[in-house]
Design a protein around this motif. Structure first.
Motif, PDB file in Angstrom:
ATOM      1  N   VAL A 157      50.180  44.962  53.483  1.00  0.00           N
ATOM      2  CA  VAL A 157      49.007  45.808  52.982  1.00  0.00           C
ATOM      3  C   VAL A 157      48.773  46.063  52.014  1.00  0.00           C
ATOM      4  O   VAL A 157      49.982  45.965  51.276  1.00  0.00           O
ATOM      5  CB  VAL A 157      48.665  47.141  53.895  1.00  0.00           C
ATOM      6  N   VAL A 158      48.435  45.157  50.558  1.00  0.00           N
ATOM      7  CA  VAL A 158      48.490  45.236  49.443  1.00  0.00           C
ATOM      8  C   VAL A 158      47.349  46.087  49.312  1.00  0.00           C
ATOM      9  O   VAL A 158      46.409  46.444  48.674  1.00  0.00           O
ATOM     10  CB  VAL A 158      47.506  43.717  48.777  1.00  0.00           C
ATOM     11  N   ALA A 159      47.986  46.649  47.622  1.00  0.00           N
ATOM     12  CA  ALA A 159      47.546  48.103  47.486  1.00  0.00           C
ATOM     13  C   ALA A 159      46.609  47.806  45.850  1.00  0.00           C
ATOM     14  O   ALA A 159      48.010  47.469  45.094  1.00  0.00           O
ATOM     15  CB  ALA A 159      47.960  48.980  47.166  1.00  0.00           C
ATOM     16  N   LEU A 160      45.917  47.215  45.795  1.00  0.00           N
ATOM     17  CA  LEU A 160      45.182  47.057  44.146  1.00  0.00           C
ATOM     18  C   LEU A 160      44.758  47.765  43.332  1.00  0.00           C
ATOM     19  O   LEU A 160      44.219  49.163  43.838  1.00  0.00           O
ATOM     20  CB  LEU A 160      43.640  45.799  44.560  1.00  0.00           C
ATOM     21  N   ASP A 161      45.052  47.527  42.005  1.00  0.00           N
ATOM     22  CA  ASP A 161      44.376  48.195  41.112  1.00  0.00           C
ATOM     23  C   ASP A 161      42.780  48.816  41.144  1.00  0.00           C
ATOM     24  O   ASP A 161      41.979  47.233  41.210  1.00  0.00           O
ATOM     25  CB  ASP A 161      44.919  47.976  39.670  1.00  0.00           C
ATOM     26  N   ASP A 162      42.086  50.046  41.908  1.00  0.00           N
ATOM     27  CA  ASP A 162      41.065  50.052  42.439  1.00  0.00           C
ATOM     28  C   ASP A 162      39.680  49.446  40.659  1.00  0.00           C
ATOM     29  O   ASP A 162      38.761  48.909  41.129  1.00  0.00           O
ATOM     30  CB  ASP A 162      40.403  51.628  41.661  1.00  0.00           C
ATOM     31  N   ASP A 163      40.462  49.810  39.839  1.00  0.00           N
ATOM     32  CA  ASP A 163      39.940  49.382  38.442  1.00  0.00           C
ATOM     33  C   ASP A 163      39.560  47.268  38.142  1.00  0.00           C
ATOM     34  O   ASP A 163      38.880  47.042  38.039  1.00  0.00           O
ATOM     35  CB  ASP A 163      40.604  49.729  37.370  1.00  0.00           C
ATOM     36  N   ILE A 164      41.129  47.138  38.415  1.00  0.00           N
ATOM     37  CA  ILE A 164      40.772  45.680  38.529  1.00  0.00           C
ATOM     38  C   ILE A 164      39.803  45.005  39.231  1.00  0.00           C
ATOM     39  O   ILE A 164      39.153  43.833  39.414  1.00  0.00           O
ATOM     40  CB  ILE A 164      41.948  45.009  38.363  1.00  0.00           C
ATOM     41  N   ALA A 165      40.366  45.742  40.477  1.00  0.00           N
ATOM     42  CA  ALA A 165      38.908  44.871  41.321  1.00  0.00           C
ATOM     43  C   ALA A 165      37.875  45.542  41.655  1.00  0.00           C
ATOM     44  O   ALA A 165      37.212  44.432  42.631  1.00  0.00           O
ATOM     45  CB  ALA A 165      39.964  46.049  43.363  1.00  0.00           C
ATOM     46  N   SER A 166      37.305  46.311  40.713  1.00  0.00           N
ATOM     47  CA  SER A 166      35.776  46.664  40.868  1.00  0.00           C
ATOM     48  C   SER A 166      35.394  45.752  39.258  1.00  0.00           C
ATOM     49  O   SER A 166      33.767  45.914  39.778  1.00  0.00           O
ATOM     50  CB  SER A 166      35.745  47.979  41.009  1.00  0.00           C
ATOM     51  N   ARG A 167      36.097  45.244  38.594  1.00  0.00           N
ATOM     52  CA  ARG A 167      35.138  44.586  37.293  1.00  0.00           C
ATOM     53  C   ARG A 167      35.531  43.033  37.023  1.00  0.00           C
ATOM     54  O   ARG A 167      36.181  42.852  37.971  1.00  0.00           O
ATOM     55  CB  ARG A 167      36.246  45.326  35.962  1.00  0.00           C
ATOM     56  N   TRP A 168      34.418  42.312  36.174  1.00  0.00           N
ATOM     57  CA  TRP A 168      34.617  41.151  36.846  1.00  0.00           C
ATOM     58  C   TRP A 168      34.619  40.583  35.335  1.00  0.00           C
ATOM     59  O   TRP A 168      33.863  39.686  35.179  1.00  0.00           O
ATOM     60  CB  TRP A 168      33.040  40.847  36.975  1.00  0.00           C
ATOM     61  N   GLY A 169      35.422  41.301  34.297  1.00  0.00           N
ATOM     62  CA  GLY A 169      35.903  40.751  33.081  1.00  0.00           C
ATOM     63  C   GLY A 169      37.113  39.777  33.270  1.00  0.00           C
ATOM     64  O   GLY A 169      37.504  39.091  34.286  1.00  0.00           O
ATOM     65  N   PRO A 170      37.535  39.917  31.792  1.00  0.00           N
ATOM     66  CA  PRO A 170      38.899  38.809  31.856  1.00  0.00           C
ATOM     67  C   PRO A 170      40.210  39.079  32.712  1.00  0.00           C
ATOM     68  O   PRO A 170      40.358  38.343  33.161  1.00  0.00           O
ATOM     69  CB  PRO A 170      39.079  38.968  30.537  1.00  0.00           C
ATOM     70  N   ARG A 171      40.126  40.176  33.192  1.00  0.00           N
ATOM     71  CA  ARG A 171      40.711  40.967  33.960  1.00  0.00           C
ATOM     72  C   ARG A 171      40.593  40.445  35.799  1.00  0.00           C
ATOM     73  O   ARG A 171      41.945  40.668  36.337  1.00  0.00           O
ATOM     74  CB  ARG A 171      41.244  41.944  34.038  1.00  0.00           C
ATOM     75  N   VAL A 172      39.541  39.465  35.882  1.00  0.00           N
ATOM     76  CA  VAL A 172      39.680  38.546  37.232  1.00  0.00           C
ATOM     77  C   VAL A 172      41.066  37.730  37.808  1.00  0.00           C
ATOM     78  O   VAL A 172      41.187  37.597  38.669  1.00  0.00           O
ATOM     79  CB  VAL A 172      38.516  38.487  37.084  1.00  0.00           C
ATOM     80  N   VAL A 173      41.836  36.864  36.544  1.00  0.00           N
ATOM     81  CA  VAL A 173      42.967  36.511  36.846  1.00  0.00           C
ATOM     82  C   VAL A 173      43.941  37.636  37.180  1.00  0.00           C
ATOM     83  O   VAL A 173      44.313  37.198  38.282  1.00  0.00           O
ATOM     84  CB  VAL A 173      43.022  35.750  35.140  1.00  0.00           C
ATOM     85  N   ASP A 174      44.369  38.987  36.698  1.00  0.00           N
ATOM     86  CA  ASP A 174      44.781  39.764  37.296  1.00  0.00           C
ATOM     87  C   ASP A 174      44.702  39.647  38.743  1.00  0.00           C
ATOM     88  O   ASP A 174      45.342  39.747  40.110  1.00  0.00           O
ATOM     89  CB  ASP A 174      45.258  40.906  37.004  1.00  0.00           C
ATOM     90  N   LEU A 175      43.567  39.935  39.161  1.00  0.00           N
ATOM     91  CA  LEU A 175      42.935  40.339  40.632  1.00  0.00           C
ATOM     92  C   LEU A 175      43.475  38.920  41.589  1.00  0.00           C
ATOM     93  O   LEU A 175      44.077  38.625  42.575  1.00  0.00           O
ATOM     94  CB  LEU A 175      41.624  40.466  40.607  1.00  0.00           C
ATOM     95  N   VAL A 176      42.733  37.727  40.751  1.00  0.00           N
ATOM     96  CA  VAL A 176      43.362  36.374  41.512  1.00  0.00           C
ATOM     97  C   VAL A 176      45.631  36.497  42.253  1.00  0.00           C
ATOM     98  O   VAL A 176      45.211  36.144  42.964  1.00  0.00           O
ATOM     99  CB  VAL A 176      42.924  34.840  41.239  1.00  0.00           C
TER     100      VAL A 176
END
Length: 310
Positions: free
Chosen positions: A278-297
């Protein structure tokens, strides 16, 4: 559409978006090349600016992240009350959910960036001769790249925007290429909120999971597309699907965690819960489509790598 996330959730998805490790591609505080006056007048996204903007107001957290990532941070004089990255952004009491033309105009902006045209704010500001760039929530990575490019053009940072696009593309490509191939694809459940709204593989977020080779258990719930890619699942259907991985995008907003998931009726024996996936994501990174999308991947890849090959 048959079923939609609650209005507040939809608004949050649109305004914060979606929607990066390779480390964060947003290097806040790094010295940025000076914007070129020769690049103006500049036109992008239906907006023409006669000169380099020096008083930018961003009413979208994703827009804020992009502006700072491409080196235009020093030109941003106010951001909305939801923008919180990078640290030290000029947060104000302006709202992207309920934008007020008079309050925005009081900031004397020469460019306003929004993600949704709530209250027809674009028309209101246009009548005040304030340029408005609209950047809707990205449906694809190409949409994200186009918005990065547009903002680079409009702020006089075209070259740095191009570099950021390349960094995001290369970062994602490297991460995806490094994922081991599996005989049987892993399945996952992505949780938007505690009422089991999720995303399908046809959404921006879902497409990132598909790139990593995961199968979305929410896809059958919106096979006809009437839920717009955001179907509401039932606890029973999730338990029946028994996903290999569970990703929580409601950790900050709703205090969800592996422990709260384990405490749900019938969930303790799910493969993802039982095996610690079960992976707890950072809500902000998980809901934005800016450069930090790499962090989500990166977070997705990290989770996949922890699941033993069958």
């Amino acid at each position: 559409m048959i079923r939609r996330p609650p209005a507040l959730l939809l608004a949050a998805l649109a305004l914060t978006g979606l929607v990066a490790g390779c480390g964060s591609t947003t290097k806040a505080g790094a010295p940025a090349p000076a914007a070129s006056a020769a690049a103006f007048p500049a036109t992008a996204g239906g907006v023409t600016l006669p000169q380099r903007p020096t008083h930018i107001v961003s009413l979208t957290p994703t827009g804020t992240e992009i502006l700072f990532a491409i080196g235009a941070g020093s030109q941003v004089t106010a951001v909305d009350d939801q923008s919180n990255y990078p640290a030290g952004v000029p947060k104000s009491n302006l709202s992207g959910y309920q934008p007020n033309a008079e309050a925005i105009a009081a900031k004397s902006p020469d460019l306003v960036v929004i993600s949704t045209d709530t209250n027809k704010i674009k028309d209101q500001l246009t009548k005040l001769k304030i340029p408005v760039y609209v950047m809707p929530a990205a449906a694809t990575l190409d949409d994200e790249y186009a918005e990065l490019t547009d903002l680079g053009t409009l702020t006089g940072h075209a070259s740095q925007a191009a570099q950021t696009v390349t960094q995001v593309k290369n970062g994602i490509a490297k991460l995806v290429a490094g994922v081991p191939k599996r005989t049987k694809p892993l399945t996952y459940y992505y949780e938007l909120d505690q009422t089991y709204y999720s995303v399908t593989s046809k959404t921006f977020i879902g497409s990132l999971f598909a790139m990593v080779g995961l199968t979305d258990i929410a896809d059958p719930a919106d096979a006809d597309g009437k839920a717009g890619g955001y179907p509401q699942l039932s606890a029973e259907s999730i338990v029946k699907a028994n996903p290999d991985l569970i990703f929580l995008a409601d950790t900050k907003c709703c205090n969800q965690s592996a422990d709260t998931v384990r405490g749900r009726s019938g969930w303790a024996e799910l493969a993802a819960v039982r095996d610690g996936h079960v992976v707890a994501l950072d809500d902000d990174i998980a809901s934005r489509w800016g450069p930090r999308v790499v962090d989500l991947v990166q977070a997705i890849v990290n989770a996949v790598e922890k699941v033993p090959a069958s």
